[in-house]
Design an enzyme around this catalytic site. Structure first.
Site, short mmCIF file in Angstrom:
data_model
loop_
_atom_site.label_atom_id
_atom_site.label_comp_id
_atom_site.label_asym_id
_atom_site.label_seq_id
_atom_site.Cartn_x
_atom_site.Cartn_y
_atom_site.Cartn_z
N CYS B 106 0.75 -1.40 0.06
CA CYS B 106 -0.17 0.06 -0.03
C CYS B 106 0.85 1.38 0.01
O CYS B 106 1.43 1.50 -0.94
CB CYS B 106 -0.92 -0.17 1.21
SG CYS B 106 -0.21 -0.39 2.85
N SER B 107 0.99 1.96 1.17
CA SER B 107 1.63 3.21 1.06
C SER B 107 2.21 3.61 2.54
O SER B 107 2.17 4.76 2.87
CB SER B 107 0.71 4.19 0.91
OG SER B 107 -0.44 4.02 1.45
N CYS B 108 2.78 2.62 3.27
CA CYS B 108 2.99 2.88 4.66
C CYS B 108 4.22 3.79 4.41
O CYS B 108 5.39 3.50 3.93
CB CYS B 108 3.46 1.51 5.22
SG CYS B 108 1.96 0.43 5.65
#
Lengths: 124, 198
Positions: B106-108
Site C-alpha cells: 500500500c503506502s506505509c
C-alpha cells in the site's frame, strides 16, 4: 484548502519537496475522516490498512480500461469498507446521499433520506 | 448496484462529501477536528522533521547510536511522534550499502518524520519495480550507484516504518547541525537520492 505558501527555503512548509500533499480538496477530507475516526477509536489502523491493501490489490489485479490510478480513491474505498463491515455506514447510504448532492449541490443542510441498514456485504 | 465497486459510478469528491455528512450527522466525526488533522499534515508534519533527526545524528554520535538502536524512541526525543510512527526503524547508508524504502502493498510511510508520502511513492510502478530492479529505478530517479554498492530494499510491513539515515556528504564537516538541516531532502530520507553538499 492549501494556502499559497512559499515552496522553497527553510521557512517553506515541510510538505514534500514542493509537491502538494493533496491534489484535490476531497482527498484531504477522505484523509481527515480516516485519521480522525481512528483517533476517536472507531477502528484499529490495522483494519483500515488491510482494507486499503485489499482495495489496491483489487485495482492492480484488474480495472476498467482507461481508469487511471488514483490513490485516494482506494483510500476512500477502504474507509467505506471498514465502516460498512461494522455497520456504521453502508455503501447504499453513501450512494443515496451522493446522488442527492449531485442533484442539489447547494442543499448542504438537506436531509430527507434517513433509511439505512441494508445493502452491506462488500467485505474483504 | 454493484457491491464491489461502490465508488465507481459517483465522483469520489461527491462520495467523500456524502460520507462526511453522514458521519457528521451521526456524531462520529467533527469537521473542525478533521480540519486540524488536515492542516497539521499540510503545513507542520513533513520531511523537515526527518531532516532535523538526521542532522542531529550526524553531529551527535551518542544520539546516532540511540537512533539506530531504537528509532521511535530517539525520534520522540525531538518531539516527533504520532500515527504511523509507532515502530520506526532507522537504517544507515554507507559508501558500500544503500537502503531504499518502499511499501509494496500500500503506502506505509513514517508520517511523524516525513509527513504524507509523495505520489510516486504510492504509485504502482514504483512499488512494484523498486523491488525487482532497484538499481535501474534509482538511476531513472537520478541516483546512479556504483555496481559494487549493495542495495537493500526495505519493504514496510504492517508494523515497521523505515527511515534512511543518509551519508553525510564530504565538504560539510564545518557545518553546524542547523546548517545541515536544509541540505537533507525527503528523497534522501526515503533512499532515492543522496544528500548533496551545498
Amino acid at each position: 484548502m492549501t494556502a499559497p505558501l512559499a515552496i522553497d527555503g527553510p521557512a517553506a512548509p515541510p510538505r514534500s519537496n514542493g509537491e502538494l500533499v493533496f491534489a484535490e480538496p476531497w482527498e484531504s477530507r477522505a484523509f481527515g475522516m480516516a485519521v480522525s475516526l481512528h483517533d476517536a477509536g472507531a477502528f484499529e489502523w490495522s483494519q483500515f490498512q488491510a482494507a486499503l491493501i485489499a482495495r489496491i490489490a483489487a485495482w492492480e489485479k484488474g480495472h476498467a480500461e482507461g481508469e487511471c490510478w488514483n490513490y485516494y480513491q482506494h483510500w476512500l474505498g477502504a474507509l467505506e469498507d471498514v465502516l460498512a463491515a461494522d455497520g456504521t455506514v453502508f455503501a447504499d447510504e453513501v450512494t443515496a446521499r451522493a446522488g442527492e448532492l449531485a442533484a442539489r449541490p447547494a442543499g448542504y443542510d438537506h436531509r430527507d433520506d434517513e433509511e439505512h441498514g441494508h445493502g452491506h456485504g462488500h467485505g474483504h | 448496484m454493484s457491491t464491489t465497486e461502490p465508488t465507481a459510478r459517483i465522483p469520489a469528491s461527491l462520495r467523500t462529501e456524502a460520507l462526511e455528512q453522514l458521519l457528521t450527522e451521526r456524531g462520529l466525526v467533527d469537521p473542525a477536528v478533521m480540519d486540524k488533522f488536515i492542516a497539521n499534515y499540510e503545513t507542520n508534519v513533513g520531511p523537515l522533521n526527518g531532516a532535523k533527526v538526521v542532522a542531529k545524528a550526524w553531529t551527535d554520535p551518542e544520539y546516532k547510536k540511540r537512533l539506530l538502536d531504537d528509532g521511535t524512541a530517539a525520534i520522540k526525543e525531538l518531539g516527533f511522534a504520532g500515527p504511523q510512527g509507532e515502530h520506526i526503524v532507522v537504517v544507515e547508508n554507507t559508501p558500500t550499502t544503500h537502503n531504499v524504502t518502499v511499501c509494496t502493498l500500500c503506502s506505509c510511510y513514517p508520517w511523524p518524520v516525513l509527513g504524507l508520502p509523495p505520489s510516486w511513492y504510492k504509485d504502482p510502478a514504483y512499488r512494484a519495480r523498486v523491488v525487482k530492479e532497484p538499481r535501474k529505478v534509482l538511476s531513472e530517479m537520478g541516483l546512479d550507484l556504483a555496481d559494487d554498492v549493495e542495495i537493500i530494499v526495505r519493504d514496510s510491513s504492517s508494523e515497521v516504518r523505515w527511515l534512511v539515515l543518509p551519508e553525510r556528504p564530504a565538504g560539510t564537516e564545518n557545518l553546524s547541525e542547523e546548517e545541515l538541516v536544509p541540505l537533507i531532502t525527503r528523497d534522501a530520507l526515503v533512499g532515492v537520492a543522496k544528500v548533496q553538499a551545498p
